[in-house]
Structures are given as structure tokens and as C-alpha cells.
Design an enzyme around this catalytic site. Structure first.
Site, PDB file in Angstrom:
ATOM      1  N   ARG A 219     -54.284 -42.663  12.778  1.00  0.00           N
ATOM      2  CA  ARG A 219     -55.405 -42.050  13.482  1.00  0.00           C
ATOM      3  C   ARG A 219     -56.289 -41.322  12.482  1.00  0.00           C
ATOM      4  O   ARG A 219     -55.793 -40.701  11.529  1.00  0.00           O
ATOM      5  CB  ARG A 219     -54.911 -41.054  14.535  1.00  0.00           C
ATOM      6  CG  ARG A 219     -54.401 -41.699  15.799  1.00  0.00           C
ATOM      7  CD  ARG A 219     -55.518 -42.333  16.633  1.00  0.00           C
ATOM      8  NE  ARG A 219     -55.015 -42.930  17.857  1.00  0.00           N
ATOM      9  CZ  ARG A 219     -54.725 -44.231  18.012  1.00  0.00           C
ATOM     10  NH1 ARG A 219     -54.894 -45.075  17.014  1.00  0.00           N
ATOM     11  NH2 ARG A 219     -54.284 -44.688  19.173  1.00  0.00           N
ATOM     12  N   HIS A 267     -61.529 -49.802  13.408  1.00  0.00           N
ATOM     13  CA  HIS A 267     -60.377 -49.605  14.291  1.00  0.00           C
ATOM     14  C   HIS A 267     -59.917 -50.966  14.853  1.00  0.00           C
ATOM     15  O   HIS A 267     -59.786 -51.147  16.065  1.00  0.00           O
ATOM     16  CB  HIS A 267     -60.701 -48.631  15.436  1.00  0.00           C
ATOM     17  CG  HIS A 267     -59.471 -48.025  16.043  1.00  0.00           C
ATOM     18  ND1 HIS A 267     -59.400 -46.731  16.461  1.00  0.00           N
ATOM     19  CD2 HIS A 267     -58.259 -48.550  16.310  1.00  0.00           C
ATOM     20  CE1 HIS A 267     -58.201 -46.476  16.964  1.00  0.00           C
ATOM     21  NE2 HIS A 267     -57.490 -47.589  16.875  1.00  0.00           N
TER      22      HIS A 267
HETATM   23  P1  NAP Z   1     -43.865 -45.033  17.148  1.00  0.00           P
HETATM   24  O1  NAP Z   1     -42.984 -46.224  17.336  1.00  0.00           O
HETATM   25  O2  NAP Z   1     -43.815 -43.946  18.144  1.00  0.00           O
HETATM   26  O3  NAP Z   1     -43.520 -44.451  15.691  1.00  0.00           O
HETATM   27  C1  NAP Z   1     -44.030 -43.244  15.235  1.00  0.00           C
HETATM   28  C2  NAP Z   1     -43.337 -42.879  13.932  1.00  0.00           C
HETATM   29  O4  NAP Z   1     -43.952 -41.707  13.402  1.00  0.00           O
HETATM   30  C3  NAP Z   1     -41.842 -42.570  14.120  1.00  0.00           C
HETATM   31  O5  NAP Z   1     -41.109 -43.085  13.029  1.00  0.00           O
HETATM   32  C4  NAP Z   1     -41.829 -41.043  14.089  1.00  0.00           C
HETATM   33  O6  NAP Z   1     -40.612 -40.475  13.602  1.00  0.00           O
HETATM   34  C5  NAP Z   1     -42.928 -40.755  13.084  1.00  0.00           C
HETATM   35  N1  NAP Z   1     -43.438 -39.398  13.261  1.00  0.00           N
HETATM   36  C6  NAP Z   1     -44.038 -38.853  14.347  1.00  0.00           C
HETATM   37  N2  NAP Z   1     -44.345 -37.566  14.109  1.00  0.00           N
HETATM   38  C7  NAP Z   1     -43.926 -37.290  12.855  1.00  0.00           C
HETATM   39  C8  NAP Z   1     -43.928 -36.134  12.048  1.00  0.00           C
HETATM   40  N3  NAP Z   1     -44.444 -34.974  12.496  1.00  0.00           N
HETATM   41  N4  NAP Z   1     -43.394 -36.200  10.814  1.00  0.00           N
HETATM   42  C9  NAP Z   1     -42.855 -37.355  10.354  1.00  0.00           C
HETATM   43  N5  NAP Z   1     -42.800 -38.504  11.076  1.00  0.00           N
HETATM   44  C10 NAP Z   1     -43.333 -38.460  12.313  1.00  0.00           C
HETATM   45  O7  NAP Z   1     -45.389 -45.476  17.022  1.00  0.00           O
HETATM   46  P2  NAP Z   1     -45.983 -46.901  16.577  1.00  0.00           P
HETATM   47  O8  NAP Z   1     -45.922 -47.860  17.705  1.00  0.00           O
HETATM   48  O9  NAP Z   1     -45.356 -47.296  15.305  1.00  0.00           O
HETATM   49  O10 NAP Z   1     -47.527 -46.520  16.365  1.00  0.00           O
HETATM   50  C11 NAP Z   1     -47.905 -45.546  15.440  1.00  0.00           C
HETATM   51  C12 NAP Z   1     -49.372 -45.208  15.580  1.00  0.00           C
HETATM   52  O11 NAP Z   1     -50.179 -46.267  15.064  1.00  0.00           O
HETATM   53  C13 NAP Z   1     -49.894 -45.045  16.999  1.00  0.00           C
HETATM   54  O12 NAP Z   1     -49.550 -43.780  17.529  1.00  0.00           O
HETATM   55  C14 NAP Z   1     -51.385 -45.193  16.806  1.00  0.00           C
HETATM   56  O13 NAP Z   1     -51.950 -43.933  16.495  1.00  0.00           O
HETATM   57  C15 NAP Z   1     -51.493 -46.103  15.577  1.00  0.00           C
HETATM   58  N6  NAP Z   1     -52.042 -47.434  15.906  1.00  0.00           N
HETATM   59  C16 NAP Z   1     -53.200 -47.819  15.323  1.00  0.00           C
HETATM   60  C17 NAP Z   1     -53.715 -49.085  15.575  1.00  0.00           C
HETATM   61  C18 NAP Z   1     -54.947 -49.557  14.887  1.00  0.00           C
HETATM   62  O14 NAP Z   1     -55.461 -50.618  15.216  1.00  0.00           O
HETATM   63  N7  NAP Z   1     -55.441 -48.842  13.898  1.00  0.00           N
HETATM   64  C19 NAP Z   1     -53.043 -49.944  16.446  1.00  0.00           C
HETATM   65  C20 NAP Z   1     -51.875 -49.517  17.048  1.00  0.00           C
HETATM   66  C21 NAP Z   1     -51.373 -48.242  16.771  1.00  0.00           C
HETATM   67  P3  NAP Z   1     -39.202 -40.729  14.366  1.00  0.00           P
HETATM   68  O15 NAP Z   1     -38.891 -42.169  14.106  1.00  0.00           O
HETATM   69  O16 NAP Z   1     -38.259 -39.858  13.672  1.00  0.00           O
HETATM   70  O17 NAP Z   1     -39.450 -40.410  15.808  1.00  0.00           O
HETATM   71  C1  GLV Z   2     -54.730 -48.481  18.794  1.00  0.00           C
HETATM   72  O1  GLV Z   2     -55.235 -47.699  18.066  1.00  0.00           O
HETATM   73  C2  GLV Z   2     -53.511 -48.239  19.494  1.00  0.00           C
HETATM   74  O2  GLV Z   2     -53.104 -47.076  19.635  1.00  0.00           O
HETATM   75  O3  GLV Z   2     -52.908 -49.232  19.943  1.00  0.00           O
END
Ligand code: NAP
Ligand code: GLV
Length: 304
Positions: A219, A267
Site C-alpha cells: 500500500r 496499482h
Molecule cells: P496476508 O495474507 O494477510 O499477509 C500479510 C502479511 O503481512 C503476513 O505475513 C503478516 O504477518 C504480515 N504483517 C502484517 N502486519 C505486520 C507487521 N506489523 N509487521 C510485520 N509483518 C506484518 O495478505 P496478502 O494476501 O499477502 O496481501 C498483502 C497486501 O498486499 C494486501 O493487504 C494489499 O494491501 C496488498 N495487495 C496489493 C495489490 C496490488 O495490486 N498492488 C494486490 C493485492 C494485494 P503474519 O504472517 O505473522 O500474520
Molecule cells: C489490491 O490492491 C488488493 O488489495 O487486492
């Protein structure tokens, strides 16, 4: 058949299908007291007092920060984020694209091309390139594994989760300096929470290896743009691939648009596939109606 309210700043109405469920849009919501599920992307204010039958709120993306403070969501209402193999695959390819761009000195070769200069440099072996993936969840762990399989020296940083596959894991805020101190290419795939807002700033950039690269697909608000620009200016950071920004769309005239060491995408690292969203929502409605927990359930305390 359930009643779904679709609230989205993305225009997906023609692409999304929720089978035989009744779908209303926020433009034509009817009586909110009949709504059982909300599918949402964007900062919509929800008045829960008017939604007594609401069972779940589905985010159209993996992130839920656009929903704002989740503490007001009534206890019985599940907040569900989007989890999808295609979303993960797309993110992995975005990360690989940009790691290769920096590892193989592509910006330098583009400069040589522009100057018409025939010059070569031997790149470091992948095993000598230390990559740090911040966030070891659905997206971060898949990207880290793909990079590890390409031979890179990969470490991950998370709140609690350890990676498998022989990658080093750094856990918690206390381990951040060590994680960053061994990182040449930082990949941010953290969700936006109170803890991760502004985390990539002058202080943390200077913990990275000198001349490091930053890839942000988490983000925009996790990264302090003015600090990144200053570090690019000083050479502390050698380049950045940015998919997300403090303000989106990235404003006209913003320094990132024309910066020679910044690679902007709008994005679009990983866009939600409408067919997958329909499947995800319908499958989860079946689970919720049967009393099972939905896939992608968000922990409202943690905020992700
Ligand atoms: P997820 O499965 O919930 O994984 C989040 C990871 O971040 C987990 O490993 C978590 O740790 C870690 N985390 C959270 N808070 C933290 C902190 N304070 N310190 C250290 N580690 C922390 O999420 P995801 O599905 O991988 O997605 C991640 C993010 O990608 C989304 O929230 C979104 O913002 C972004 N995204 C962007 C796009 C784009 O097109 N740019 C698309 C999709 C998603 P734990 O494993 O220990 O819980
Ligand atoms: C995109 O940014 C998502 O959160 O899937």
C-alpha cells in the site's frame, strides 16, 4: 438465494456474476434491511443500524484498509478479504519482473541504449543478491518462494509467521533492523495497518544495504514518498518500482512520473479477476450459510 449489495468504485458490475443471488448496487439499494452480504471496494460509510440482516462484508481486494476502522463492524458480521490463486500468481510475476529489472541492471542498460553506448557489466549471481520480502502472507510467501526457486538469497519479515523452504525468517519489529541490514532488494507486501503506515521511511531506508532497491506493491501509505525521493537523490536507494501510492491515481506532475530511477504502474500489480471474485463470494456464502468460517476471514483486531 441471498441479497447482495455491490458497492464499488471499480466498475465491475457488468463483469461480476453471483449466480442466482439477488444483486443490488448502491445506486439502487432498495431496503437496506434486506441486505445479507455486501461486496465492496472503496471508502463507503456503512450504517450498520440499518443493516440488521448483514452477515458478511467481502472486500473486492486482498486488502481491507479501504474499509477504514473495522471496530464498528457488528460482532456477528464477518469481514472477508479476497484470496485467489490468480491474484497470487499475478503478484508473483510483478515481483519477479521488478527483481530481475534491478538485478540485471536494466535501468543502466536503458541509459546505455539511449546514449547509443555498447557496454557490458557482469551481474552478481542470484545467490549473491539478498532479497527481503516484508509480509509473508498469501502474496509475500508465494513471491518469496518463486524468488528462492530462481536462486536468490531470500528472507522474509512478518509479525509471527515463519517461512519454510530454507529462507531466513525475521519476526516482529525488533528484528526489522537485521532484516533490512541484509536486504539489497526490498519487496513490500504488507497490509496497511496502524503498525505499517509510514514504515518505509528515511529511518528504515538507511537500514538497507547501500544502493538498495525498493519494490512497493503493498500500500502507498506504508511508504513515505518524500523520504524515498530524498534517498533516491542521495543514492542511498538506487531505484524503485512502485505500484501503489499515497494518493491514487498518482497526481499529475508528481516527481515519480518522470523520475529516471522510478518504475510506476497504476496499482495494477495484481488485479482482482471478476470470475474469481464471483466464485469466492458464492463459495463463501455457502460456507457461511452452513455455519462454517469463510475463506479469507479478516482478524479485525489485527486489521488484516
Ligand atoms: P496476508 O495474507 O494477510 O499477509 C500479510 C502479511 O503481512 C503476513 O505475513 C503478516 O504477518 C504480515 N504483517 C502484517 N502486519 C505486520 C507487521 N506489523 N509487521 C510485520 N509483518 C506484518 O495478505 P496478502 O494476501 O499477502 O496481501 C498483502 C497486501 O498486499 C494486501 O493487504 C494489499 O494491501 C496488498 N495487495 C496489493 C495489490 C496490488 O495490486 N498492488 C494486490 C493485492 C494485494 P503474519 O504472517 O505473522 O500474520
Ligand atoms: C489490491 O490492491 C488488493 O488489495 O487486492
Amino acid at each position: 438465494m441471498s441479497t447482495i449489495l455491490l458497492m464499488s468504485t471499480m466498475d465491475l458490475r457488468d463483469d461480476l456474476s453471483f449466480g442466482s443471488h439477488e444483486v443490488r448496487t448502491w445506486l439502487d439499494a432498495g431496503d437496506p434491511a434486506e441486505v445479507e452480504y455486501i461486496v465492496v471496494w472503496g471508502a463507503f460509510a456503512l450504517d450498520y443500524d440499518t443493516l440488521p440482516k448483514l452477515k458478511a462484508i467481502f472486500s473486492l481486494g486482498a486488502g481491507v484498509d479501504h474499509l477504514g476502522d473495522l471496530s464498528g463492524v457488528p460482532d456477528g458480521v464477518a469481514v472477508v478479504r479476497f484470496v485467489d490463486p490468480l491474484l497470487t500468481e499475478e503478484m508473483t510475476s510483478y515481483v519477479i519482473l521488478n527483481v530481475l529489472r534491478f538485478h540485471r541492471e536494466d535501468p543502466w542498460y536503458r541509459d546505455r541504449q539511449a546514449a547509443g553506448e555498447w557496454e557490458q557489466i557482469i551481474p552478481p549471481a542470484a545467490g549473491d543478491v539478498r532479497i527481503g520480502v516484508a509480509g509473508a502472507g498469501e502474496l509475500g510467501s508465494a513471491a518469496a518462494k518463486a524468488l528462492f526457486d530462481l536462486g536468490y538469497d531470500v528472507a522474509v519479515w512478518s509479525r509471527s509467521r515463519r517461512s519454510s523452504e530454507g529462507m531466513q525468517s525475521f519476526i516482529g519489529r525488533g528484528a526489522l533492523p537485521d532484516f533490512l541490514g541484509r536486504t539489497k532488494i526490498l519487496v513490500n507486501l504488507l497490509p496497511l495497518t496502524d503498525e505499517t503506515r509510514g514504515i518505509w521511511c528515511a529511518e528504515t531506508f538507511t537500514m538497507l544495504e547501500d544502493g538498495a532497491y525498493v519494490i512497493n506493491a503493498g500500500r502507498g501509505a506504508s511508504l513515505v514518498e518524500a523520504d524515498l525521493l530524498a534517498c533516491l537523490e542521495s543514492g542511498r536507494v538506487a531505484g524503485a518500482a512502485l505500484d501503489v501510492f499515497e494518493q491514487e491515481p498518482l497526481p499529475e506532475g508528481h516527481a515519480f512520473w518522470t523520475h529516471p530511477r522510478v518504475f510506476v504502474t497504476p496499482h495494477a500489480a495484481s488485479l482482482s479477476n471478476p470470475v474469481s471474485i464471483g466464485d469466492h463470494v458464492m463459495r463463501n456464502i455457502v460456507r457461511i450459510e452452513r455455519g462454517a468460517g469463510p475463506i479469507g476471514l479478516v482478524d479485525r483486531e489485527r486489521g488484516y
